[in-house]
Each structure stands twice: as C-alpha cells, then as structure tokens.
Design a protein around this motif. Structure first.
Motif, mmCIF file in Angstrom:
data_model
loop_
_atom_site.group_PDB
_atom_site.id
_atom_site.type_symbol
_atom_site.label_atom_id
_atom_site.label_comp_id
_atom_site.label_asym_id
_atom_site.label_seq_id
_atom_site.Cartn_x
_atom_site.Cartn_y
_atom_site.Cartn_z
ATOM 1 N N THR A 56 0.843 -1.191 0.000
ATOM 2 C CA THR A 56 0.000 0.000 0.000
ATOM 3 C C THR A 56 0.880 1.244 0.000
ATOM 4 O OG1 THR A 56 -0.101 0.186 2.412
ATOM 5 C CG2 THR A 56 -1.742 -1.231 1.342
ATOM 6 N N ARG A 57 0.278 2.381 -0.303
ATOM 7 C CA ARG A 57 1.024 3.634 -0.310
ATOM 8 C C ARG A 57 1.598 3.929 1.066
ATOM 9 N NH1 ARG A 57 -2.670 7.990 -2.216
ATOM 10 N NH2 ARG A 57 -2.179 7.170 -4.286
ATOM 11 N N SER A 58 0.806 3.705 2.113
ATOM 12 C CA SER A 58 1.287 3.991 3.471
ATOM 13 C C SER A 58 2.429 3.055 3.863
ATOM 14 C CB SER A 58 0.142 3.892 4.480
ATOM 15 O OG SER A 58 -0.467 2.617 4.455
ATOM 16 N N GLU A 59 2.357 1.785 3.444
ATOM 17 C CA GLU A 59 3.445 0.847 3.738
ATOM 18 C C GLU A 59 4.717 1.255 3.006
ATOM 19 O OE1 GLU A 59 1.027 -3.332 4.575
ATOM 20 O OE2 GLU A 59 1.464 -2.740 2.513
ATOM 21 N N LEU A 60 4.557 1.724 1.777
ATOM 22 C CA LEU A 60 5.698 2.179 0.998
ATOM 23 C C LEU A 60 6.349 3.381 1.666
ATOM 24 C CD1 LEU A 60 7.180 1.473 -1.608
ATOM 25 C CD2 LEU A 60 5.664 3.029 -2.833
ATOM 26 N N GLN A 61 5.532 4.282 2.149
ATOM 27 C CA GLN A 61 6.056 5.463 2.846
ATOM 28 C C GLN A 61 6.755 5.077 4.141
ATOM 29 O OE1 GLN A 61 2.330 7.780 2.978
ATOM 30 N NE2 GLN A 61 3.383 9.345 1.803
ATOM 31 N N LEU A 62 6.164 4.132 4.869
ATOM 32 C CA LEU A 62 6.765 3.698 6.127
ATOM 33 C C LEU A 62 8.099 3.009 5.862
ATOM 34 C CD1 LEU A 62 6.694 3.426 9.143
ATOM 35 C CD2 LEU A 62 5.255 1.386 8.901
ATOM 36 N N ALA A 63 8.173 2.227 4.795
ATOM 37 C CA ALA A 63 9.431 1.570 4.425
ATOM 38 C C ALA A 63 10.507 2.622 4.154
ATOM 39 C CB ALA A 63 9.227 0.689 3.193
ATOM 40 N N GLN A 64 10.134 3.682 3.470
ATOM 41 C CA GLN A 64 11.074 4.766 3.207
ATOM 42 C C GLN A 64 11.489 5.450 4.505
ATOM 43 O OE1 GLN A 64 8.360 6.483 0.010
ATOM 44 N NE2 GLN A 64 10.347 6.994 -0.857
ATOM 45 N N ALA A 65 10.522 5.670 5.402
ATOM 46 C CA ALA A 65 10.818 6.327 6.674
ATOM 47 C C ALA A 65 11.770 5.477 7.518
ATOM 48 C CB ALA A 65 9.527 6.587 7.441
ATOM 49 N N LEU A 66 11.648 4.159 7.418
ATOM 50 C CA LEU A 66 12.523 3.244 8.151
ATOM 51 C C LEU A 66 13.849 3.017 7.437
ATOM 52 C CD1 LEU A 66 9.922 0.523 9.257
ATOM 53 C CD2 LEU A 66 11.124 2.131 10.746
#
Length: 211
Positions: free
Chosen positions: A83-93
C-alpha cells in the motif's frame, strides 16, 4: 543472510535462488518476528529478507523493532503488493530494498547483490508509485484516513489526551490508541506531537471548529 517468511515452501524457494549467487550465505530461516529477532541476536547477519505480510504480523514492524534494538543489518522486503502507506513507512525506516515476489529469480539476485554492495533497490514497478507519493496533494494525503481517524487527528491537533479523545468521540482509550497508530503510519509521522503539528499546519483544527 536470514530469510523471514511464514510459508516453508516460499522460504525454500528463496533460499534456492539466493544460494545460487556468490555474495550471500543463508545462515537461518524464521517463520515469524519472534524467531527472526532471536536469529538476529544469534547470527548477526548482514542482510535480512523480510516478507511484508506475515499472517497477523507485518514485516515493517519487525524491521522497526530490530532497528530499535540496535541491529544494523540491511533489509529487503519481499511482497506481492504494497500500500502507499506501507511504501512510505518503508522509506521512513530507510529500508534498503523492496522486491516483488513476482520478480524473476535474477531480479531477486540483483536486488540482494545491490543491497549487499551498499546500494538501494526498489522494484521498478514500485518506483512510479513512489514518485506519485511525492507529488500528491494534501487532499490525497488525508484521503488515506478513515473518517474516525480524521477525527482523531483533529483531536490531536487540539492537544487532547487519549482519555479526552475517547470521551469526545465515544470510543474506548484502546480504540483511540489503535487509531493514533494508524494515523501515524499512514501519514508517516513519528509521534502524536508531529501529528498535532500536521493537523495545525493543514488547518484541520480551525476547519473542525467552524463546523
């Protein structure tokens, strides 16, 4: 390298693929986050291949916990969809790689070797989505939230505690905590203070007060 996936056959297939390369040696396999954290302590691997969807667990939670515990290894997420939010969280991590499970074996090998050399690898199919995330409007960001999550975000903007939010929205404090976690994940925010500042910066509190 450690392979984390809740399906034994998938783990075996991944092991076969990565073992055909020259850069990595598989030192262990795990079916869940608890097993993976124990292996991390025991083997101190350079790289972990992490299935995003681990039954009732999420691979990103494992990565976040491992980072918090001081493990400095690299991570590649394996997934059929994101999902978009998971992709963003992966980037944040600062996850080093994301590879689709539908990729060819040589693509997975390339991802592993690239990350092992200190580079990042995000599957080309996902790159378009990531670029879209950077240019999306405020309305698109907020559309990720459910109506109740939006109410919780507005309440955070007012500086309310979980108890006060629960009372105002007629829900339990436990439910408030779940909504706050979802808001932080979807908007890629570190804590409730950032969420409050976000709500204020978007004028959500003013808008809610005028209704």
């Amino acid at each position: 390298m450690i392979i984390l996936d809740d399906h034994p056959l998938v783990r075996k297939g991944i092991r076969t693929v990565v073992s055909s390369g020259q850069s990595m040696n598989v030192v262990g396999e795990a079916a869940n986050a608890k097993e993976a954290l124990r292996l991390l302590e025991q083997t101190k691997p350079d790289l972990v291949l992490v299935d995003l969807n681990l039954g009732n667990e999420n691979g990103l939670d494992l990565i976040r916990e491992a980072r918090r515990s001081g493990h400095t290894c690299k991570y590649i997420i394996l997934t059929s969809s994101v999902t978009r939010s998971e992709l963003q969280l992966a980037q944040a991590l600062q996850v080093e790689g994301i590879c689709l499970k539908e990729a060819f074996p040589e693509d997975l090998l390339y991802a592993v070797e690239s990350v092992a050399r200190g580079r990042k690898y995000y599957d080309p199919v996902l790159m378009g989505s990531m670029m879209g995330d950077k240019s999306r409007s405020e309305e698109q960001e907020l559309s990720e939230l459910t109506p109740k999550e939006l109410e919780v975000l507005m309440s955070l903007g007012k500086g309310l505690s979980n108890k006060e939010i629960a009372s105002a929205l007629y829900i339990t404090e436990f439910t408030v905590k779940k909504h706050v976690s979802q808001v932080l994940a979807k908007l890629v925010l570190a804590d409730r203070t950032q969420a409050a500042l976000y709500a204020l910066s978007k004028g959500l509190v003013q808008f809610e007060m005028q209704r």
